[in-house]
Design a protein around this motif. Structure first.
Motif, PDB file in Angstrom:
ATOM      1  N   GLY A 102      57.493  67.718  38.765  1.00 17.87           N
ATOM      2  CA  GLY A 102      58.574  68.681  38.619  1.00 17.87           C
ATOM      3  C   GLY A 102      59.519  68.324  37.486  1.00 17.87           C
ATOM      4  N   SER A 103      59.039  67.537  36.515  1.00 21.33           N
ATOM      5  CA  SER A 103      59.899  67.118  35.413  1.00 21.33           C
ATOM      6  C   SER A 103      60.301  68.316  34.564  1.00 21.33           C
ATOM      7  CB  SER A 103      59.181  66.084  34.541  1.00 21.33           C
ATOM      8  OG  SER A 103      57.983  66.624  34.026  1.00 21.33           O
ATOM      9  N   MET A 104      61.493  68.235  34.011  1.00 23.26           N
ATOM     10  CA  MET A 104      62.027  69.317  33.199  1.00 23.26           C
ATOM     11  C   MET A 104      61.327  69.348  31.850  1.00 23.26           C
ATOM     12  SD  MET A 104      64.267  71.627  33.639  1.00 23.26           S
ATOM     13  CE  MET A 104      65.912  72.227  33.384  1.00 23.26           C
ATOM     14  N   PRO A 105      60.860  70.506  31.395  1.00 22.22           N
ATOM     15  CA  PRO A 105      60.214  70.562  30.076  1.00 22.22           C
ATOM     16  C   PRO A 105      61.218  70.246  28.973  1.00 22.22           C
ATOM     17  CG  PRO A 105      60.573  72.773  30.943  1.00 22.22           C
ATOM     18  CD  PRO A 105      60.879  71.824  32.052  1.00 22.22           C
ATOM     19  N   SER A 106      60.722  69.697  27.878  1.00 20.60           N
ATOM     20  CA  SER A 106      61.585  69.363  26.749  1.00 20.60           C
ATOM     21  C   SER A 106      62.091  70.646  26.092  1.00 20.60           C
ATOM     22  CB  SER A 106      60.810  68.529  25.727  1.00 20.60           C
ATOM     23  OG  SER A 106      59.781  69.317  25.126  1.00 20.60           O
ATOM     24  N   ALA A 107      63.109  70.505  25.244  1.00 22.25           N
ATOM     25  CA  ALA A 107      63.653  71.655  24.522  1.00 22.25           C
ATOM     26  C   ALA A 107      62.598  72.262  23.610  1.00 22.25           C
ATOM     27  CB  ALA A 107      64.874  71.233  23.714  1.00 22.25           C
ATOM     28  N   VAL A 108      61.763  71.416  23.002  1.00 21.97           N
ATOM     29  CA  VAL A 108      60.687  71.912  22.147  1.00 21.97           C
ATOM     30  C   VAL A 108      59.653  72.675  22.962  1.00 21.97           C
ATOM     31  CG1 VAL A 108      58.718  71.179  20.744  1.00 21.97           C
ATOM     32  CG2 VAL A 108      60.967  70.201  20.319  1.00 21.97           C
ATOM     33  N   GLN A 109      59.347  72.169  24.155  1.00 17.56           N
ATOM     34  CA  GLN A 109      58.396  72.863  25.023  1.00 17.56           C
ATOM     35  C   GLN A 109      58.940  74.233  25.434  1.00 17.56           C
ATOM     36  OE1 GLN A 109      55.270  71.656  25.905  1.00 17.56           O
ATOM     37  NE2 GLN A 109      54.935  73.725  26.710  1.00 17.56           N
ATOM     38  N   ARG A 110      60.224  74.298  25.723  1.00 22.37           N
ATOM     39  CA  ARG A 110      60.829  75.582  26.099  1.00 22.37           C
ATOM     40  C   ARG A 110      60.785  76.567  24.931  1.00 22.37           C
ATOM     41  NH1 ARG A 110      64.517  72.053  28.690  1.00 22.37           N
ATOM     42  NH2 ARG A 110      66.097  72.353  27.049  1.00 22.37           N
ATOM     43  N   LEU A 111      60.996  76.056  23.717  1.00 19.79           N
ATOM     44  CA  LEU A 111      60.904  76.915  22.538  1.00 19.79           C
ATOM     45  C   LEU A 111      59.485  77.456  22.386  1.00 19.79           C
ATOM     46  CD1 LEU A 111      61.923  78.122  19.855  1.00 19.79           C
ATOM     47  CD2 LEU A 111      61.381  75.909  18.781  1.00 19.79           C
ATOM     48  N   TYR A 112      58.503  76.573  22.517  1.00 13.27           N
ATOM     49  CA  TYR A 112      57.094  76.996  22.421  1.00 13.27           C
ATOM     50  C   TYR A 112      56.764  78.042  23.488  1.00 13.27           C
ATOM     51  CZ  TYR A 112      52.117  76.709  23.558  1.00 13.27           C
ATOM     52  OH  TYR A 112      50.818  77.012  23.883  1.00 13.27           O
ATOM     53  N   ASP A 113      57.166  77.791  24.731  1.00  9.90           N
ATOM     54  CA  ASP A 113      56.879  78.729  25.821  1.00  9.90           C
ATOM     55  C   ASP A 113      57.506  80.095  25.546  1.00  9.90           C
ATOM     56  OD1 ASP A 113      55.450  76.811  27.203  1.00  9.90           O
ATOM     57  OD2 ASP A 113      57.134  76.204  28.468  1.00  9.90           O
ATOM     58  N   THR A 114      58.730  80.085  25.010  1.00  6.02           N
ATOM     59  CA  THR A 114      59.404  81.346  24.683  1.00  6.02           C
ATOM     60  C   THR A 114      58.667  82.086  23.584  1.00  6.02           C
ATOM     61  OG1 THR A 114      61.552  80.388  25.287  1.00  6.02           O
ATOM     62  CG2 THR A 114      61.583  82.382  23.937  1.00  6.02           C
ATOM     63  N   CYS A 115      58.233  81.360  22.544  1.00  9.38           N
ATOM     64  CA  CYS A 115      57.500  81.988  21.448  1.00  9.38           C
ATOM     65  C   CYS A 115      56.166  82.557  21.930  1.00  9.38           C
ATOM     66  CB  CYS A 115      57.259  80.984  20.324  1.00  9.38           C
ATOM     67  SG  CYS A 115      58.741  80.506  19.412  1.00  9.38           S
ATOM     68  N   MET A 116      55.501  81.844  22.834  1.00  2.00           N
ATOM     69  CA  MET A 116      54.241  82.342  23.377  1.00  2.00           C
ATOM     70  C   MET A 116      54.442  83.680  24.077  1.00  2.00           C
ATOM     71  SD  MET A 116      51.500  80.548  22.749  1.00  2.00           S
ATOM     72  CE  MET A 116      50.377  80.964  24.092  1.00  2.00           C
ATOM     73  N   ASP A 117      55.542  83.815  24.796  1.00  4.32           N
ATOM     74  CA  ASP A 117      55.838  85.070  25.495  1.00  4.32           C
ATOM     75  C   ASP A 117      56.228  86.177  24.516  1.00  4.32           C
ATOM     76  OD1 ASP A 117      55.328  83.808  27.895  1.00  4.32           O
ATOM     77  OD2 ASP A 117      57.448  83.416  28.326  1.00  4.32           O
ATOM     78  N   VAL A 118      57.105  85.845  23.564  1.00  6.91           N
ATOM     79  CA  VAL A 118      57.645  86.858  22.656  1.00  6.91           C
ATOM     80  C   VAL A 118      56.590  87.384  21.693  1.00  6.91           C
ATOM     81  CG1 VAL A 118      59.255  87.218  20.747  1.00  6.91           C
ATOM     82  CG2 VAL A 118      60.007  86.025  22.816  1.00  6.91           C
ATOM     83  N   PHE A 119      55.736  86.489  21.174  1.00  5.04           N
ATOM     84  CA  PHE A 119      54.761  86.885  20.163  1.00  5.04           C
ATOM     85  C   PHE A 119      53.380  87.171  20.735  1.00  5.04           C
ATOM     86  CE2 PHE A 119      57.789  84.326  17.551  1.00  5.04           C
ATOM     87  CZ  PHE A 119      58.192  85.344  16.697  1.00  5.04           C
TER      88      PHE A 119
END
Length: 270
Positions: free
Chosen positions: A26-43
């Motif tokens: 249940g570790s918190m994703p890194s800020a870079v991981q959150r950016l990647y996940d957001t880009c995957m959704d948006v694009f």
């Protein structure tokens, strides 16, 4: 801008075992991981000329605004930000984080006085986050010149041969922390150049990335003041300093981008 023919170390995805361990802990994703996940959704349905809805643009901007240099393993005292005593313009270094056909994430590291020359972003939506330092940014958008002015056809010499009219969008020094800048296929300063006032780093998200095969090559330009060439002065009567003529040119011989190893948190691909 595009990085060609350079040694770029790509971030590797973690193993399935590592992914299971992360989910289990249940570790918190890194800020870079959150950016990647957001880009995957948006694009997810992205492509050339496709601009994400405003709410999705804001999602990526928000993720970038929260990023700090430490989140991507950078600090101003690293070797790649030091200006050497050798002659010539200092080389820019590029840290590759991720790339797929829909978007890319990378960081440009600029020593003092280094520069990224004026270039375009065909059909792209681009997010640029200045992580630290001060940088001068000058950007332009194309101007659609009307075929008629005051009811009369424009003179044949209005547009100099091989050049195209553009309007200045930004021409200022920016210092971190500052808001993420966004450019669009036909607005927001699609052609821009960066000059490092101090050591600085800028993280770019490109959607979609450059692609020669898909008609999105990186083009470079010379810019000339509007008044440098004769034209129809009725078109820009009072603010000619806000306009310029852009001329395509080859990639400058003295411009170098060297690949460097990204040492920040890894991105887990999905």
């Amino acid at each position: 801008m595009r990085v060609d023919g350079q040694l770029v170390e790509k971030a590797k995805s973690s193993s399935k075992k590592s992914r299971r361990r992360q989910r289990k802990s249940g570790s918190m994703p890194s800020a870079v991981q959150r950016l990647y996940d957001t880009c995957m959704d948006v694009f997810v349905d992205g492509g050339a000329g496709v601009v994400p809805p405003p709410e999705d643009v804001e999602r990526i901007r928000s993720a970038l605004d929260r990023l700090s240099p430490a989140d991507v393993g950078l600090s101003p005292n690293m070797q790649c930000f030091r200006k050497t005593e050798s002659e010539g313009t200092p080389a820019v270094r590029y840290l590759h984080l991720y790339e797929c056909p829909r978007f890319s994430i990378g960081i440009f590291c600029l020593p003092p006085s280094s520069a990224i020359p004026l270039h375009n972003h065909p059909g792209m939506t681009v997010f640029s986050k200045l992580l630290f330092g001060s940088m001068h940014i000058k950007s332009y958008d194309w101007v659609d010149v009307p075929q008629k002015s005051n009811g009369a056809l424009k003179p044949a010499h209005f547009q100099p041969k091989g050049m195209r009219l553009a309007k200045v969008h930004k021409d200022a020094v920016f210092t971190a922390p500052c808001e993420t800048s966004i450019l669009y296929p036909s607005a927001g300063g699609n052609m821009h150049c960066f000059t490092a006032v101090t050591s600085c780093a800028v993280l770019d998200v490109l959607g979609p990335p450059y692609s020669d095969s898909e008609g999105r090559p990186c083009m470079y330009y010379n810019d000339f003041p509007y008044a440098s060439f004769s034209g129809d002065t009725d078109f820009v009567p009072e603010d000619s300093e806000e306009y310029a003529w852009l001329e395509e040119k080859a990639k400058p011989d003295d411009f170098f981008v060297l690949g460097a190893k990204y040492s920040g948190p890894k991105i887990i691909e999905r």
